[in-house]
Design a protein around this motif. Structure first.
Motif, PDB file in Angstrom:
ATOM      1  N   ALA B 214       0.679  -1.324   0.149  1.00  0.00           N
ATOM      2  CA  ALA B 214      -0.046   0.056  -0.334  1.00  0.00           C
ATOM      3  C   ALA B 214       0.724   1.127   0.047  1.00  0.00           C
ATOM      4  O   ALA B 214       0.483   2.164  -0.521  1.00  0.00           O
ATOM      5  CB  ALA B 214      -0.861  -0.090   1.094  1.00  0.00           C
ATOM      6  N   ASP B 215       1.926   1.080   0.787  1.00  0.00           N
ATOM      7  CA  ASP B 215       2.876   2.437   0.947  1.00  0.00           C
ATOM      8  C   ASP B 215       3.148   3.142  -0.522  1.00  0.00           C
ATOM      9  O   ASP B 215       3.428   4.250  -0.638  1.00  0.00           O
ATOM     10  CB  ASP B 215       4.202   1.963   1.591  1.00  0.00           C
ATOM     11  CG  ASP B 215       3.817   1.883   2.952  1.00  0.00           C
ATOM     12  OD1 ASP B 215       2.633   2.422   3.311  1.00  0.00           O
ATOM     13  OD2 ASP B 215       4.414   1.246   3.667  1.00  0.00           O
ATOM     14  N   LYS B 216       3.311   2.365  -1.686  1.00  0.00           N
ATOM     15  CA  LYS B 216       3.906   2.878  -2.584  1.00  0.00           C
ATOM     16  C   LYS B 216       2.931   3.743  -3.592  1.00  0.00           C
ATOM     17  O   LYS B 216       2.846   4.467  -4.236  1.00  0.00           O
ATOM     18  CB  LYS B 216       4.148   1.846  -3.921  1.00  0.00           C
ATOM     19  CG  LYS B 216       5.266   1.387  -3.727  1.00  0.00           C
ATOM     20  CD  LYS B 216       5.806   0.417  -4.913  1.00  0.00           C
ATOM     21  CE  LYS B 216       6.980  -0.595  -4.590  1.00  0.00           C
ATOM     22  NZ  LYS B 216       6.952  -1.785  -5.478  1.00  0.00           N
ATOM     23  N   THR B 263      -5.782   1.549   5.985  1.00  0.00           N
ATOM     24  CA  THR B 263      -5.409   0.715   7.200  1.00  0.00           C
ATOM     25  C   THR B 263      -4.168   1.384   7.744  1.00  0.00           C
ATOM     26  O   THR B 263      -3.072   1.382   7.262  1.00  0.00           O
ATOM     27  CB  THR B 263      -5.209  -0.731   6.677  1.00  0.00           C
ATOM     28  OG1 THR B 263      -6.452  -0.976   5.992  1.00  0.00           O
ATOM     29  CG2 THR B 263      -5.189  -1.594   7.911  1.00  0.00           C
ATOM     30  N   GLY B 264      -4.352   1.522   9.152  1.00  0.00           N
ATOM     31  CA  GLY B 264      -3.224   2.224  10.006  1.00  0.00           C
ATOM     32  C   GLY B 264      -2.465   3.369   9.614  1.00  0.00           C
ATOM     33  O   GLY B 264      -1.327   3.805   9.742  1.00  0.00           O
ATOM     34  N   SER B 269      -6.656   8.137   6.289  1.00  0.00           N
ATOM     35  CA  SER B 269      -8.131   7.847   6.624  1.00  0.00           C
ATOM     36  C   SER B 269      -8.751   9.213   6.649  1.00  0.00           C
ATOM     37  O   SER B 269      -9.879   9.286   6.271  1.00  0.00           O
ATOM     38  CB  SER B 269      -8.179   7.254   8.091  1.00  0.00           C
ATOM     39  OG  SER B 269      -7.141   6.013   7.941  1.00  0.00           O
ATOM     40  N   GLU B 270      -8.078  10.116   7.336  1.00  0.00           N
ATOM     41  CA  GLU B 270      -8.900  11.393   7.452  1.00  0.00           C
ATOM     42  C   GLU B 270      -9.259  12.060   6.182  1.00  0.00           C
ATOM     43  O   GLU B 270     -10.308  12.810   6.067  1.00  0.00           O
ATOM     44  CB  GLU B 270      -7.998  12.493   8.186  1.00  0.00           C
ATOM     45  CG  GLU B 270      -8.152  12.363   9.709  1.00  0.00           C
ATOM     46  CD  GLU B 270      -6.965  12.978  10.361  1.00  0.00           C
ATOM     47  OE1 GLU B 270      -6.142  13.697   9.672  1.00  0.00           O
ATOM     48  OE2 GLU B 270      -6.564  12.764  11.522  1.00  0.00           O
ATOM     49  N   SER B 303     -11.695  -0.635   8.874  1.00  0.00           N
ATOM     50  CA  SER B 303     -10.189  -0.809   8.567  1.00  0.00           C
ATOM     51  C   SER B 303      -9.456   0.531   8.572  1.00  0.00           C
ATOM     52  O   SER B 303      -8.185   0.783   8.731  1.00  0.00           O
ATOM     53  CB  SER B 303      -9.795  -1.482   7.300  1.00  0.00           C
ATOM     54  OG  SER B 303     -10.446  -0.840   6.375  1.00  0.00           O
ATOM     55  N   LEU B 304     -10.350   1.697   8.468  1.00  0.00           N
ATOM     56  CA  LEU B 304      -9.819   2.607   8.338  1.00  0.00           C
ATOM     57  C   LEU B 304      -9.453   3.336   9.854  1.00  0.00           C
ATOM     58  O   LEU B 304      -9.826   2.748  11.116  1.00  0.00           O
ATOM     59  CB  LEU B 304     -10.830   4.164   8.286  1.00  0.00           C
ATOM     60  CG  LEU B 304     -11.120   4.235   6.548  1.00  0.00           C
ATOM     61  CD1 LEU B 304     -12.045   5.397   6.293  1.00  0.00           C
ATOM     62  CD2 LEU B 304      -9.987   4.113   5.765  1.00  0.00           C
ATOM     63  N   HIS B 305      -8.562   4.436  10.058  1.00  0.00           N
ATOM     64  CA  HIS B 305      -8.383   4.815  11.520  1.00  0.00           C
ATOM     65  C   HIS B 305      -9.601   5.085  12.016  1.00  0.00           C
ATOM     66  O   HIS B 305     -10.443   6.023  11.585  1.00  0.00           O
ATOM     67  CB  HIS B 305      -7.382   5.994  11.463  1.00  0.00           C
ATOM     68  CG  HIS B 305      -6.870   6.348  12.597  1.00  0.00           C
ATOM     69  ND1 HIS B 305      -5.660   5.932  13.156  1.00  0.00           N
ATOM     70  CD2 HIS B 305      -7.406   7.535  13.555  1.00  0.00           C
ATOM     71  CE1 HIS B 305      -5.568   6.770  14.391  1.00  0.00           C
ATOM     72  NE2 HIS B 305      -6.565   7.583  14.809  1.00  0.00           N
TER      73      HIS B 305
END
Lengths: 162, 950
Positions: B214-216, B263-264, B269-270, B303-305
């Motif tokens: 996901a980070d990419k 996720t995380g 998420s915001e 799964s969101l914050h």
């Protein structure tokens, strides 16, 4: 992704088998039999979902629906939404209905080729491609027409069209 | 669409279907199909068969294979058909090969060339057919052959082709991620394709890629949110609506992607909160697809914050699902609840009654889902009820797969949360009684270990209590017939170790019982071995404590029987047992120390205790041992010889295939002994030697044998490969097994409350009466608020975070455009149909704006199909594509879409009233034909999907 689409009739005869990851013919038969067994044991008025991890591995589920004498079964993993799969099935059946006018089991048996054509317009390589039955029917029509034209070079024989 | 009269197929096919439909047995059907196979074989192989007939034969072949018969003789004909110029034949050929062949089939190589050619065809239908085949038939090796063409097709003018090309690339990345890793930017680029369908297709590969890492893709969050917003605001052409929901499948995919990206990741998420909240509000919960989106939103929220507002909305939606009459929605409700309790364990409490209803529902799927939920919410206060329920269900089902799963879960929960020893032992007994052979063998070892180690606390009395209660319950159970083998093994082991530990039972009583077990299971060597070892332990304990022992007659006969056993293992054990009686107390204590399972056995790998013996032998004139590596490396001569030894075999005929190179096989035979005329299996060093005959031979060889030696040096000490066990007397294997499990600190950390608020037994009786449900609920959920087990109270101070979103958004350097976006309504890709907006902001090219989001693509050229065309002409291009869109866009708020001819016909494509009138006759004819053909002997009206659209 969607792992496969199966149509079986209420006596367990396969009417359409399509797996998006290759399964050898023996395995296909075995899977169809096990799925049919599971479906038969389901009561009426219960959910349309069945866990299929014993057949296909972890997190694989199947959704089924009966239409007249046929069970339609979609097999998929956790990257798909269960309810949405029911709707996709609906799209498929609606399209069949459009292309065959009041589709029945025999239509599917005899027009095997066309049913595959329709399915290929809806699902490609295990991913949902198109969800409008209108669009699918149009595409299938266009293909059929072109094929017919290509075919007109061949002498037409009574009792064998399209 | 021509199914008038017949079904557009030949009489032969009709007859085939008919006869299969009428066949009364599987054997009869097989005969018919086999006859058909013979016919097809002849016809397909006949060079005079006209082409137009071939199509039908191939279809019939497909049918035959679907019924489970071998059709491989015809595969080659299907392959030949793909080469045909005729579109119909070509497409049929492609269909057949995609169904017949797998991607590693030998015939694929014959198709690749055709696929290459067809991908370049002018006829887009040919291209589509080829792309279909590509998705199914191209494997890792053949990807490079078609990759360039497929990439080219990403810019094809037909959106159907672009869509399929994206899917094909996706397939490649699934099969061989490395092959297309350099093309990932194409997927990103396709997100701004001017056809929403192509954009939707691009979401599929992106979902997979984001799932992997996901980070990419964090930079795409803003774009995805924007796209989702446009979809939800109905900016897409009406034709993408489905049951009045705008492009639901795209929405669902986007929500799935967002939940992966969020996720995380608080910041990401915001950015999503607003749109996800909007979607949940807008969902039409009366339609199936609306609920699908709602469910997906809940999954996304979970799964969101965590955001309190969204969580509340999600909880409300779950409540609606659970209250629904539809089993599908209940199922989703339970599933959503399972996801949400990870964040908020209290939420389950509000729904306790609904959950219990689901637990007692006749629908198995729903029941299992509910057990998943219970499994996730188990803590030490409700473990008894939950595990009890699970066991009850486990006993009632036959499906061994699920039985295994649920048994392992019971064991896991019992180990983790057991309130006291007695309950734990009872529970394990029940699980083992019904499913011992299904659960992992490790579970049985864990149980033995647990009984041996106790609960990990330094409380010896509790441990011995645990053992005594185990012994007692086993003595009670072991008489029952048909106990699973694994359970009997545990029983024998525990009785052997602890049967006489507390002095309650006499040695002869336990030994008698163990003899009975061995006698009752004459065919089960493992159980017999466990039993005999148990007997041996008891005897040696007795001897060690100095008591007089006498051999029981049944034990004597057991030993005699085993001495004659076919199993060398049993024989060995019997001999060992016999020799125990000759020992004195001191020796017996030494070899079978009491309660020593948890002691570590130190293994002296260097065999240093033999040093004295070796020294003596050398003094007496024995040759000192030379390690193999030295023997080989000491002179290049020996190496040369070993090199030589293979040489002749290269000239001889070789009957074995080359082996895959393995890392350093130990040479068991000293090189001198190998006869040069023998056929030698090809060995890796040999291959190396052949390839580099001139290179220094010693380097690789010596290196590998060095490594080899270190690996099994213990056994090689005496240069004899047969020397197996260093221990003078092999202690019982079960003992070793348990001991070999590295003793790890018991991480279960179970607390043992000695008092229980409700009695186990009374609760069981109460389950029948309705008010009991309430009690069940109380026992299930009552304690969850003070849960201490697996759900640590999640502390989130979410409230403070909601207002920082603006700041974080503007700080995101990668997307400067978007910071401005919220201030004014974004002119966007999909809203071109609205001329008024376009004229009011004439300078803004909507495409440019949209591309601005994706600065990573670095090129401002639009997708290749319209490459180089300026915005204005693209504008017109696009509007012509969706000419009808301006109409629908204006009326998209119109609550009654039926007024718009397009929308109306879309939603209810074939209302029965419209179609049935003119078709009735046809339908009846069809019905008659169906009956006549006998496909469905049951005789009910098989056609007319009346229930379908009503």
């Amino acid at each position: 992704m969607i792992r496969g689409v199966i149509i079986i009739n209420d006596q367990g005869k396969p009417r359409l088998i399509k797996f998006y990851e290759f399964q050898p013919p023996d395995k296909q038969q075995e899977l169809v039999r096990s799925i049919y067994r599971v479906l038969c044991s389901r009561a009426e008025n219960v959910s349309n979902f069945v866990k299929a991890d014993s057949l296909f591995g972890p997190d694989v589920r199947l959704v089924y629906k009966t239409f007249a004498t046929l069970y339609f079964v979609f097999i998929f993993d956790k990257s798909e939404n269960e309810l949405a799969m029911i709707d996709l099935m609906q799209v498929f059946v609606e399209t069949l209905n459009k292309c065959f006018r009041e589709v029945c089991e025999l239509d599917i048996v005899f027009n095997f080729y066309k049913v595959h054509m329709i399915l290929d317009e809806i699902i490609l390589g295990g991913q949902v491609l198109e969800t409008s039955s209108e669009e699918v029917a149009n595409a299938v029509d266009a293909i059929s027409r072109l094929e017919k034209n290509a075919n007109s070079m061949i002498p037409s024989i009574p009792g064998w069209q399209r | 669409m021509g199914s008038q009269g017949g079904f557009g197929q030949s009489k032969e096919f009709l007859d085939l279907i008919k006869s299969i439909g009428e066949s009364r047995s599987k054997a009869e059907e097989d005969r018919i199909v086999l006859r058909e196979v013979e016919t097809l074989k002849v016809r397909l192989n006949d060079p005079n068969t006209p082409k137009y007939k071939l199509k039908e034969y191939i279809i019939r072949l497909l049918y035959v294979e679907m019924l489970g018969h071998d059709a491989s003789f015809g595969y080659i004909h299907a392959v030949k058909m793909t080469h045909d110029e005729n579109l119909l034949l070509k497409r049929t050929g492609y269909l057949a090969v995609t169904l017949f062949l797998n991607e590693d089939h030998d015939l694929i190589i014959l198709i690749v060339n055709t696929i290459q050619k067809d991908l370049k065809s002018d006829n887009f239908l040919v291209v589509c057919a080829a792309l279909n085949a590509v998705c199914r038939l191209i494997n890792e090796e053949t990807i490079p052959a078609v990759l360039p063409q497929v990439v080219d097709l990403l810019g094809h003018q037909k959106e159907a082709v672009r869509k399929k090309a994206v899917m094909a690339l996706h397939r490649f990345s699934q099969k061989a991620p490395g092959s297309v890793s350099h093309l990932v930017s194409n997927f990103r680029k396709k997100l701004c394709d001017n056809d929403p369908g192509v954009m939707g297709a691009a979401l599929c590969p992106l979902f997979d890629l984001i799932n992997a890492d996901a980070d990419k893709y964090k930079d795409l969050v803003v774009s995805f949110v924007n796209i989702l917003k446009q979809v939800a605001e109905r900016r897409l052409p009406k034709s993408y609506d489905y049951h009045q929901m705008p492009a639901p499948f795209i929405q669902i995919k986007l929500l799935k992607i967002l939940s992966l990206l969020g996720t995380g990741d608080k910041k990401a998420s915001e950015q999503m909160y607003t749109i996800v909240g909007d979607i949940m509000r807008k969902c039409d919960s009366t339609s199936n697809i609306g609920n699908a989106i709602l469910y997906e939103s809940i999954c996304c929220v979970s799964s969101l914050h965590p955001n309190p507002k969204l969580l509340e909305a999600a909880a409300d939606a779950i409540a609606k699902f659970l209250k629904s009459d539809s089993h599908n929605l209940k199922y989703l409700g339970i599933d959503a609840l399972t996801r949400l309790i990870k964040i908020n364990p209290e939420i389950a409490e509000q729904h306790q009654l609904a959950v219990i209803d689901c637990l007692e529902d006749p629908d198995d799927t729903l029941k299992r889902k509910t057990f998943d939920l219970l499994y996730k919410m188990t803590n030490s206060s409700n473990v008894e009820v939950i595990v009890d329920r699970m066991i009850e269900y486990m006993i009632s089902i036959n499906d061994s797969h699920y039985k295994t799963e649920i048994a392992s879960r019971c064991v896991e929960l019992a180990e983790q949360f057991a309130p006291n020893n007695q309950w734990f032992i009872q529970t394990m007994n029940k699980v083992f009684e019904h499913a011992a052979d299904l659960v992992n063998a490790k579970v049985a070892h864990n149980l033995m270990k647990l009984i041996a180690e106790g609960f990990g606390e330094d409380d010896d009395t509790a441990d011995s209590q645990l053992r005594s209660s185990a012994v007692e319950s086993y003595l009670r159970i072991m008489g029952e017939p048909k106990l699973p083998s694994a359970f009997l093994q545990v029983i024998c082991w525990v009785l052997g170790e602890y049967g006489i530990a507390d002095g309650k039972y006499s040695a002869s009583y336990i030994i008698g019982k163990l003899c009975d077990v061995a006698e009752a299971h004459p065919d089960d060597d493992t159980v017999k071995a466990y039993a005999v070892t148990g007997i041996m332990k008891i005897y040696s304990f007795e001897i060690a404590s100095g008591k007089p022992v006498d051999l029981l007659p049944e034990c004597q006969s057991l030993i005699e029987e085993m001495l004659a056993s076919h199993s060398t293992d049993l024989q060995q054990r019997a001999y060992e047992l016999q020799s125990i009686f000759t020992l004195d107390a001191q020796a017996a204590k030494k070899i079978m120390p009491m309660d020593s399972t948890c002691d570590d056995i130190e293994i002296d790998k260097n065999l240093s205790f033999l040093d004295v013996y070796v020294q003596q032998a050398i003094e007496n004139g024995a040759q000192p041992y030379i390690p193999e590596s030295e023997r080989l490396g000491i002179s290049s001569v020996s190496d040369f010889r070993s090199h030589d030894e293979h040489e002749p075999s290269t000239h001889a005929l070789r009957f074995e295939a080359y082996e895959l190179p393995k890392p350093s096989l130990p040479h068991n035979i000293p090189p001198v002994l190998a006869s040069s005329t023998e056929l030698v299996p090809v060995e890796p060093s040999y291959v190396i030697d052949i390839l580099h005959p001139t290179s220094a031979p010693s380097a690789s060889d010596a290196g590998s044998s060095e490594l080899k030696l270190r690996l099994d040096g213990v056994q090689k000490k005496w240069g004899r490969p047969t020397y197996s066990s260093p221990a003078p007397s092999s202690s019982s294997t079960d003992l070793v097994k348990v001991q070999n499990e590295t003793p790890r600190p018991d991480s279960t950390g179970s607390s043992k409350p000695k008092t229980r608020d409700t009695s186990y037994d009374s609760r069981k009786q109460q389950n029948e009466i309705p008010p009991e449900k309430q009690k069940l609920a109380a026992s299930l959920f009552g304690g969850s608020s003070k849960s201490e087990g697996r759900h640590p109270p999640s502390q989130k101070n979410t409230k403070t975070q909601t207002h920082t979103s603006d700041k974080s958004r503007s700080s995101k350097a990668s997307a400067p455009d978007t910071a401005v976006k919220p201030s004014q309504p974004p002119p966007d890709l999909l809203d071109l149909g609205e001329p008024s907006i376009a004229s009011s902001v004439p300078s803004v090219d909507p495409f440019k704006q949209f591309e601005g989001l994706f600065d990573f693509t670095q090129e401002t050229t639009p997708p290749a199909s319209t490459g180089g065309v300026d915005g204005a002409s693209k504008d017109s291009d696009f509007t012509s594509l969706f000419a009808d869109m301006s109409l629908s866009a204006q009326s998209h708020i119109d609550p009654n879409p039926e007024s718009n001819g397009l929308g109306g016909s879309k939603v209810e494509p074939s209302s029965p009233q419209l179609n049935k009138g003119p078709n009735l006759k046809e339908a009846l004819e069809k019905d008659a034909l169906v009956r006549q053909v006998g496909v469905t002997p049951s005789g009910q009206n098989p056609n007319l999907f009346k229930d379908l659209l009503g």
